[in-house]
Enzyme design. Sequence first.
Site, PDB file in Angstrom:
ATOM      1  N   ASN A 193       0.863  -1.175   0.000  1.00 16.21           N
ATOM      2  CA  ASN A 193       0.000   0.000   0.000  1.00 16.21           C
ATOM      3  C   ASN A 193       0.903   1.229   0.000  1.00 16.21           C
ATOM      4  OD1 ASN A 193      -1.919   1.975   0.359  1.00 16.21           O
ATOM      5  ND2 ASN A 193      -2.376   1.457   2.484  1.00 16.21           N
ATOM      6  N   TRP A 194       0.963   1.905  -1.148  1.00 13.82           N
ATOM      7  CA  TRP A 194       1.857   3.060  -1.282  1.00 13.82           C
ATOM      8  C   TRP A 194       1.236   4.352  -0.766  1.00 13.82           C
ATOM      9  CZ3 TRP A 194       4.482   2.292  -6.773  1.00 13.82           C
ATOM     10  CH2 TRP A 194       5.393   1.241  -6.680  1.00 13.82           C
ATOM     11  N   LYS A 195      -0.013   4.273  -0.337  1.00 16.08           N
ATOM     12  CA  LYS A 195      -0.678   5.423   0.283  1.00 16.08           C
ATOM     13  C   LYS A 195      -0.538   6.668  -0.605  1.00 16.08           C
ATOM     14  CE  LYS A 195       0.027   3.131   4.671  1.00 16.08           C
ATOM     15  NZ  LYS A 195       0.266   3.251   6.126  1.00 16.08           N
ATOM     16  N   GLY A 205       3.212  -1.327   4.288  1.00 15.59           N
ATOM     17  CA  GLY A 205       3.119   0.104   4.045  1.00 15.59           C
ATOM     18  C   GLY A 205       4.469   0.697   3.704  1.00 15.59           C
ATOM     19  N   GLY A 206       5.076   1.387   4.676  1.00 16.16           N
ATOM     20  CA  GLY A 206       6.307   2.127   4.431  1.00 16.16           C
ATOM     21  C   GLY A 206       7.429   1.316   3.818  1.00 16.16           C
ATOM     22  N   HIS A 244      -9.340   0.265   5.123  1.00 18.91           N
ATOM     23  CA  HIS A 244      -8.022   0.501   5.722  1.00 18.91           C
ATOM     24  C   HIS A 244      -8.161   1.412   6.933  1.00 18.91           C
ATOM     25  CE1 HIS A 244      -3.887   1.886   6.285  1.00 18.91           C
ATOM     26  NE2 HIS A 244      -3.534   0.759   5.698  1.00 18.91           N
ATOM     27  N   SER A 301       3.637  -2.397  10.478  1.00 22.05           N
ATOM     28  CA  SER A 301       5.095  -2.255  10.622  1.00 22.05           C
ATOM     29  C   SER A 301       5.847  -3.498  10.155  1.00 22.05           C
ATOM     30  CB  SER A 301       5.457  -1.913  12.072  1.00 22.05           C
ATOM     31  OG  SER A 301       4.937  -0.646  12.435  1.00 22.05           O
ATOM     32  N   GLU A 305      -4.892  -5.771  10.619  1.00 15.27           N
ATOM     33  CA  GLU A 305      -3.908  -4.723  10.878  1.00 15.27           C
ATOM     34  C   GLU A 305      -4.216  -4.058  12.217  1.00 15.27           C
ATOM     35  OE1 GLU A 305      -4.101  -1.741   7.786  1.00 15.27           O
ATOM     36  OE2 GLU A 305      -6.194  -1.327   8.223  1.00 15.27           O
TER      37      GLU A 305
END
Length: 251
Positions: free
Chosen positions: A8-10, A236-237, A97, A215, A170
Site C-alpha cells: 500500500n503506497w498510500k 506500508g512504508g 483501511h 510495521s 492490521e
Amino acid sequence: MKKLIAANWKMYKTIDEARATGRELVSAVAGSLPADREVLVCPPFTALHALHDTFKDVEGFAIGGQDVYPATEGAYTGEIAPGMLLDAGCGWVLTGHSERRHILGEDDETVARKTAFSLKAGLRVVLCIGEKLDEREAGRLEDVLAHQLQVGLADVDATYVPQSLVVAYEPVWAIGTGKVAGPAEVVEAHALVRSLLEARYGRDGAAIRILYGGSVKPDNAAELLSLDNVDGLLVGGASLQAVSFSRIILA
C-alpha cells in the site's frame, strides 16, 4: 493458495517515481518469485496506468486501488468507481483501511457497501480490519473483529469466497509506529479471524487468505509468514523502496 504480499503506497510517489520503483521491483523479483507467492501493489490513482504497463507481462504481479466508491458512476466529486479501477488495469481494491476509518471517518457500514459493490463489479477485495490499542487493552479484541467482519461482510455471500475475498488484520496501534504485534498476538488474532470466517461461510470461509499488516519490514517478514494462519502481508512504508519490498516478497 499462494501467499499474497501486498503493498500500500498510500499518498506517496509521482507517476515517474512509481514507474521507476515498479521497474526496480520487477528486476529484483520477477526471475526469482517463488511459485507460492503473488504480489499486489496499490499505488496512488494517478500511477495506476503506469504500473499496469510495467506489470502487465510479469507473471505474479497485479495492481489494485487503495479505495473505491460504491456506485457505477455519478456526481461523487473526488471518488472513483469499481469500473474505473478495472478500466485502469486493477484486479484488486483495498477496503476498510485503518487510515480511512480513523482519519477520514469511514464506518463499518460504508466499508460494507464498498466491499460488496466492488466484488459484484468484478474486483477482488482486501478487507482490512483491526483493533485500536485501547480496545485491545480493554480485552475487546474478539468483539471488535467480530463486529467489523459481521458488518463488513453483511452483503457478501459465499459466491465470492474464498477466491475473491482476502482479509487483512492490521492492529491499528502497530501501523506506522514501528511497533509490531508479537507472534503470540498475531497467532491469536489470525486464529480468531479464521474461526469467524469459517463460522460465516463454512469450509470455504476457512480458506480465505488472512494477511498481517502493521510495521512489516524485511527483518520480520519471514517470521510473520511462518506463523499459523498468516497467508500473506500488507506492507506500508517498507514497500516504498524496491530493495526492501523485494526482500519482503522473497522472505
